[in-house]
Design an enzyme around this catalytic site. Structure first.
Site, PDB file in Angstrom:
ATOM      1  CE1 TYR A 200      43.502  29.491  41.457  1.00  0.00           C
ATOM      2  CE2 TYR A 200      44.172  31.799  41.496  1.00  0.00           C
ATOM      3  CZ  TYR A 200      43.965  30.595  42.143  1.00  0.00           C
ATOM      4  OH  TYR A 200      44.206  30.500  43.483  1.00  0.00           O
TER       5      TYR A 200
ATOM      6  CE  LYS B 137      31.743  61.411  43.611  1.00  0.00           C
ATOM      7  NZ  LYS B 137      30.574  61.835  42.820  1.00  0.00           N
TER       8      LYS B 137
END
Ligand SMILES: *Cc1c(COP(=O)(O)O)cnc(C)c1O
Length: 374
Positions: free
Chosen positions: A257, A37
């Site tokens: 950042y 999956k």
């Protein structure tokens, strides 16, 4: 050429891991539903299923779209829909493409009863033995089985359940689930299926006719703690990129950042072309290892969308263009997941944007197949 970020999938390792799963499951000559999956946990469902096609007993997916991808690619083994169908109209496709379906709820049972099928279907009847998610309550299971068993469109009924805590050693909850399942199925005929990866490894008493390993096939341990299984399996995926900038910054300079990391001394900073847009976890903490030319360098500063930064002060020979491995055979994804306060399943499923390259014995076949589909 172009951006150096790359996922490399070793299909020989996948086959090796399948064989390990099979050895662990071999008590009853059990079948294995290889769980592919979510695009085989981002390893490429078609490629992985094709690489396993001559040895796998079957494949398990989350939805009909994933199942059809495999059928279109030529996979002929049983394919199981782990949550069954979401709408009754999918039963036409289940019939046409000869899929196995889970039935976990009365609405699915009613839809199946009302829908004529050309080919009798094998149904995996799911009990909620303690996962608390999908499945018939233990007390309702027998009635559901009887109703299913009376339907002419139903060929076989596999008795199925799923563990909530199989990755925890000596879990009482798991023992309770097993007892609940066994008690309520003891006099029902048919094959049984209980084990995910963790249970395949640690719960011999739960291994049964069909096991359903996923993560294990990709060479990743399903356990949060170190476990011997790591020595038996081989990581299938390597996520790598390259150093695209190196500069030395003075003490007191910050990186990234939020200026969350500040150099305490003159520091050689390397920039790797990979970021959270690729699926590298933004929450990886300072010190998360990145392998540069095979040597560990600590992540420093916040992970950006397309780049991250590492401290190369102790690796003076590293140059622009050198390879950076984010996870793979020599740096386990489990270690990175832990540093990012998540699990390897999520890191794998979050992968995005990175081109995938395949290695391994069966690649010629797969290349042909890929061209046929274009
Ligand atoms: C995803 C899934 C599995 C495989 O789980 P792993 O932990 O990856 O082995 C097995 N059974 C069901 C029902 C699943 O949804």
């Amino acid at each position: 050429m172009g951006r150096p970020a790359t996922v490399t999938i070793n299909l020989d390792a996948l086959r090796h891991n399948y064989q390990i799963a099979q050895q662990l499951s071999s008590i009853n000559k059990a079948g294995i539903m290889a769980v592919v999956k979510a695009d085989a946990y981002s390893h490429g469902a078609t490629a992985c299923a094709t690489a396993l096609a001559d040895i796998a007993s079957g494949f398990a997916v989350a939805c009909i779209e994933e199942a059809l991808e495999l059928r279109v690619a030529g996979i002929r083994q049983p394919i199981l829909l782990l949550e069954g169908f979401f709408e009754p109209t999918e039963l036409d496709k289940i019939d046409q493409y000869r899929l196995d379906t889970v039935i976990h709820h009365q609405y699915q049972l009613d839809a199946l009863a009302a829908h004529p099928l050309d080919h009798p279907v094998r149904v995996w009847l799911k009990m909620d033995s303690g996962m608390g998610r999908v499945g018939f309550a233990p007390g309702e299971y027998r009635r559901a089985w009887e109703q299913l068993n009376s339907l002419p469109g139903v060929k076989d009924i596999v008795l199925m359940s799923h563990f909530a805590c199989a990755d925890e050693a000596n879990s009482e909850h798991t023992q309770q689930q097993l007892t609940t399942f066994n008690t309520h199925t003891s006099d029902l005929p048919g094959q049984r299926s209980l084990c995910n990866s963790a249970a395949v490894v640690t719960l011999p008493e739960a291994r049964s006719d069909w096991n359903r390993p996923g993560l294990l096939l990709y060479g990743v341990s399903p356990f949060g703690q170190p476990h011997n299984i790591e020595q038996m399996i081989q990581p299938v995926m390597e996520l790598s990129s390259a150093i695209i900038s190196i500069k030395t910054i003075p003490a007191g300079s910050s990186v990234g950042y939020g200026s969350q990391w500040t150099a305490q001394q003159p520091t050689r900073i390397g920039v790797v072309a990979i970021g959270y847009a690729d699926g590298y976890p933004r929450h990886a903490i300072n010190g998360t290892p990145v392998l540069i030319n095979g040597h560990r360098a600590p992540l420093v500063g916040r992970v950006s969308m397309d780049m991250l930064t590492v401290d190369l002060t102790d690796l003076p020979h590293v140059q622009i263009g050198d390879r950076a491995v984010l996870w793979g055979a020599d740096l386990s994804i489990s270690e990175v997941a832990q540093m990012a306060n998540t699990i390897p399943y999520q890191l794998l499923c979050n992968l995005n944007r990175v081109p995938v390259h395949y290695q391994g014995a069966l690649m010629t076949d797969f290349a042909d197949l890929g061209q046929a589909l274009v």
